[in-house]
Design a protein around this motif. Structure first.
Motif, short mmCIF file in Angstrom:
data_model
loop_
_atom_site.label_atom_id
_atom_site.label_comp_id
_atom_site.label_asym_id
_atom_site.label_seq_id
_atom_site.Cartn_x
_atom_site.Cartn_y
_atom_site.Cartn_z
N CYS A 91 0.84 -1.21 0.00
CA CYS A 91 0.00 0.00 0.00
C CYS A 91 0.87 1.25 0.00
O CYS A 91 1.70 1.43 0.88
N LYS A 92 0.62 2.14 -0.97
CA LYS A 92 1.34 3.41 -0.98
C LYS A 92 0.73 4.39 0.02
O LYS A 92 1.41 5.24 0.56
N ASN A 93 -0.60 4.28 0.24
CA ASN A 93 -1.32 5.26 1.06
C ASN A 93 -2.65 4.65 1.51
O ASN A 93 -2.89 3.46 1.32
N ARG A 94 -3.52 5.49 2.07
CA ARG A 94 -4.81 5.01 2.59
C ARG A 94 -5.69 4.44 1.46
O ARG A 94 -6.38 3.44 1.65
N ASP A 131 -3.07 2.68 -6.34
CA ASP A 131 -2.26 3.13 -5.20
C ASP A 131 -1.53 1.97 -4.53
O ASP A 131 -1.26 2.00 -3.33
N CYS A 271 5.98 4.94 0.31
CA CYS A 271 4.77 4.49 1.01
C CYS A 271 4.55 5.31 2.28
O CYS A 271 5.44 5.39 3.12
N SER A 272 3.37 5.89 2.41
CA SER A 272 3.01 6.60 3.64
C SER A 272 1.55 6.31 3.94
O SER A 272 0.66 7.00 3.45
N LEU A 273 1.33 5.27 4.70
CA LEU A 273 -0.04 4.87 5.04
C LEU A 273 -0.41 5.41 6.41
O LEU A 273 0.29 5.16 7.38
N THR A 274 -1.49 6.16 6.48
CA THR A 274 -2.00 6.62 7.77
C THR A 274 -3.40 6.04 7.95
O THR A 274 -4.26 6.25 7.09
#
Length: 721
Positions: A91-94, A131, A271-274
């Protein structure tokens, strides 16, 4: 950042214990190793699932490590479905997380084959996976399969196809984990990457934390697949190299391919998943004519209270005398519920309980702290008047401590499924599921399992397993069992089987407590606002009648904001229903249980004789002894007996005080004249948590909200609180 401290490598391929079939790395242990090695990020990639996602996400962030969330996915192979291949989706993001949840759920729901939840290649498009990053799966991917078969042209076509599906997000994966043919694969894969101008990345497939855990990992794989360790024919898919290597070890391993190492760090940067944790998302309850939830709750509660007052006080004059205290309490409760943002929760619960009652599903009268709510009584969620028994709303919903309300609702065991079906129809099939639980390898079971894969005699393993002491219904850990049961050490050191037992024990210890399998929570049902896959993926077990469950356990679904409703199946309600039907068949009249009073001495006589088999909560041998001693003759005694039959009161002399005072054989002490009203129903003995709250209010000047916090701290035995 000084050059010497710049990260040189990030692990993206940890199989934790949640891979179920392989992988024995505990989530916390993986995070600790990454932290000790100064890795800025870490990626887990369990096999076709995200079971450990929330625990990993929270744990990594708590240690200042960036969590990279991915899954090692099966991809269906056509036409030979027995040879699926694998890719790693990250996952790159939400949005990417939502896409991965959707893909994994679809694999379980639509495309399971021989126990594997497989993703179809055609589902992965530049839109559905926009994404996500895709790593080729090294030897286990379709590019690797084609190269192993000597078909370079096909390998190129496949790599080009992946590159189109993941524009700018497809990597050719290189691994050196000690498998045969590794260098040939790397040489040919590099040639394809160069020709098609694709990036390469070094990864390391981690199955266990330390080199010495290899054999325990092999034992775990044998437990999952039904093999014996010594079987020459069993597939040996793993090598001793698949432990958690340091950055130094990985840099040495790929010293000839620095760009492959750099790309592991580059992927971590991309990747920055929040994920939002700790906020609740309730399903939308449909209100009439665009009325607000707040106004609808007030309207329904007031109308319901009128009905209840008419039942409680048939005489209009008596009703008017009592009305004010009920209306004041109702207003306080609705104000609190609205201020805390929970009117939707009450309306949803009231809706499915009222549907159950109207459609021949027996429902319990209410259990637990929820019975303290007058709003719940007015909405027919519960059938107990809280004012009659001094039950406190603050114990259920504390305005000074925001946490989700939680009604324990009992349905007749045989009809519970009908209420769940109703909820599915009302909120949509995509919005409703049950909840996963994870069974672990407890000490007694792991001894038997490891004994079987070592091919030791059944009798020996059975004997060892039975030697592990059980305390309060839980077997002791392997370490504690050795300390407390001398026979275990005697068998290890003195018997002819000593060596075998020592080997069994040394393999069982690293496996103890690991996740063994996926089950279903007994009562929890999730209702999401919209699709569940916006929050978590779903899992479905093998078998015709399997029901979808969340891939997260009850703590983790609540952490990501889903709201759990407890639908408990109770056989006692089924028995009562059968009894009522029997009376109806014999007499032509069906009794209305809710209209029966609490004065019938014949009912108390049954309790005094302890003739209580199959009566809910009073059927154990210990409870029968207590009933005979206490000899209940009023409803308050039944309430007291349930509260007194717990380890604390039974061991403290409270029970004897209660019985002697009831029989007039001991003077009643109320501690202080102001506590007489609060303690008179229990003869001056502090039996209930509500009494603890009232005493702290009367003597200590606490608000009831503050008193509830004190009660909780006492329950947890935390003197510092």
């Amino acid at each position: 950042m000084p050059e010497s401290h710049a990260p040189r490598f990030v692990h993206l391929r940890v199989h934790t214990e949640y891979s179920i079939s392989d992988g024995i790395v505990q989530v916390d242990a993986a995070i600790a190793r990454a932290a000790a090695d100064g890795m800025p990020a870490l990626g887990i990639s369990d096999l076709a699932n995200l079971f450990g996602m929330v625990k990993f996400y929270k744990g990594a962030r708590g240690k200042g490590i960036k969590p990279i969330i991915g899954a090692d996915c099966w991809i269906t192979a056509e036409p030979d479905r027995d040879k699926p291949y694998r890719v790693l989706l990250i996952c790159k993001n939400r949005q990417g997380y939502g896409q991965l949840c959707e893909l994994l759920t679809r694999a379980y729901m639509e495309n399971k084959y021989r126990g594997r939840a497989e993703i179809r290649r055609e589902w992965l498009t530049a839109e559905s996976a926009s994404d996500l990053l895709c790593l080729s799966g090294a030897r286990d991917g379709d590019v690797g399969h084609a190269l192993a078969a000597g078909n370079t042209r096909l390998a190129e076509q496949l790599a080009a196809d992946w590159s189109r599906r993941f524009p700018g997000g497809f990597y050719i994966e290189l691994q050196r984990a000690g498998h045969p043919g590794t260098e040939t694969y790397i040489r040919e894969a590099l040639a394809i990457a160069t020709k098609l101008e694709l990036p390469v990345v070094a990864t390391h497939p981690i199955q266990f934390a330390r080199p010495e855990d290899f054999k325990a990992h092999e034992a775990r794989v044998c437990i999952a697949e039904g093999y014996v360790l010594s079987d020459k024919r069993r597939p040996k898919d793993f090598t001793e190299q698949q432990y958690f290597k340091t950055q130094d070890e990985m840099a040495a391993l790929f010293a000839d391919l620095p760009e492959a190492l750099e790309n592991s760090v580059e992927i971590a940067r991309r990747c920055s998943l929040t994920v939002q944790l700790g906020k609740n998302f309730l399903p939308l309850f449909p209100t009439p004519d665009g009325m607000s939830l707040d106004d609808f709750l007030i309207q329904e509660a007031k109308a319901g209270l009128e009905e209840r007052l008419a039942q409680l006080y048939p005489d209009p004059e008596a009703r008017e005398q009592q009305r004010q205290r009920y209306e004041d309490r109702l207003k306080f409760e609705t104000d609190t519920i609205i201020q805390m943002g929970f009117p939707g929760y009450f309306l949803i619960v009231a809706d499915f309980i009222q549907w159950g009652k109207a459609n021949g599903v027996p429902v319990g009268p209410g259990r637990g702290s929820g019975a303290g709510s007058l709003v719940a009584y007015s909405l027919k969620i519960t059938d107990i008047d809280p004012l009659a028994y001094a039950l406190l709303f603050e114990r259920f919903l504390n305005p000074e401590r925001v946490s989700m309300p939680d009604f324990d609702i009992d349905f007749c065991q045989d009809n519970r499924y009908r209420v769940i079906e109703y909820v599915r129809e009302r909120y949509g099939k995509d919005a409703v599921s049950q909840i996963a639980t994870f069974g672990t390898m407890a000490s007694k079971a792991v001894v038997r399992d490891v004994g079987r894969v070592l091919d030791l005699p059944y009798g020996l393993c059975d004997r060892l397993s039975k030697l592990i002491p059980v305390v309060q219904n839980k077997p002791l850990s392997l370490a504690d069992a050795r300390d407390q049961e001398p026979q275990i050490n005697e068998l290890m050191n003195d018997s002819s089987d000593g060596e075998s037992i020592q080997e069994l024990w040394s393999l069982a210890e690293p496996l103890e407590g690991l996740t063994r399998g996926v089950g279903m929570h007994a009562g929890g049902v999730l209702i999401a606002p919209g699709k569940l896959t916006d929050f978590c993926p779903l899992y479905i077990a093998d078998g015709e009648d399997a029901t979808p469950v969340s891939q997260f356990d009850k703590d983790d679904v609540e952490a990501v904001g889903l709201v759990k409703f407890d639908f408990l199946g109770l056989r006692n309600l089924t028995i009562i229903e059968l009894a009522l039907e029997y009376v109806h068949r014999l007499t032509g009249h069906r009794p209305d249980l809710m209209s029966l009073g609490f004065e019938d001495q014949a009912a108390y006589q049954i309790l005094r004789e302890a003739n209580t088999t199959a009566i809910f909560q009073v059927e154990s041998d210990g409870m029968k002894k207590l009933l005979k001693k206490l000899a209940p003759d009023r409803f308050e005694d039944i309430i007291a007996v349930l509260a007194l039959y717990r380890p604390g009161p039974l061991g403290s002399g409270m029970v004897d005080d209660f019985i002697l005072r009831k029989k007039g054989q001991q003077a009643i002490d109320y501690f202080h004249p102001d506590l007489t009203a609060c303690l008179s129903p229990t003869y001056g003995v502090i039996v209930y948590q509500e009494q603890v709250m009232q005493i702290s209010q009367i003597i200590g000047g606490y608000t009831l909200g503050g008193a509830d916090m004190l009660r909780r701290a006492m329950g947890k035995k935390k003197p510092e609180e």
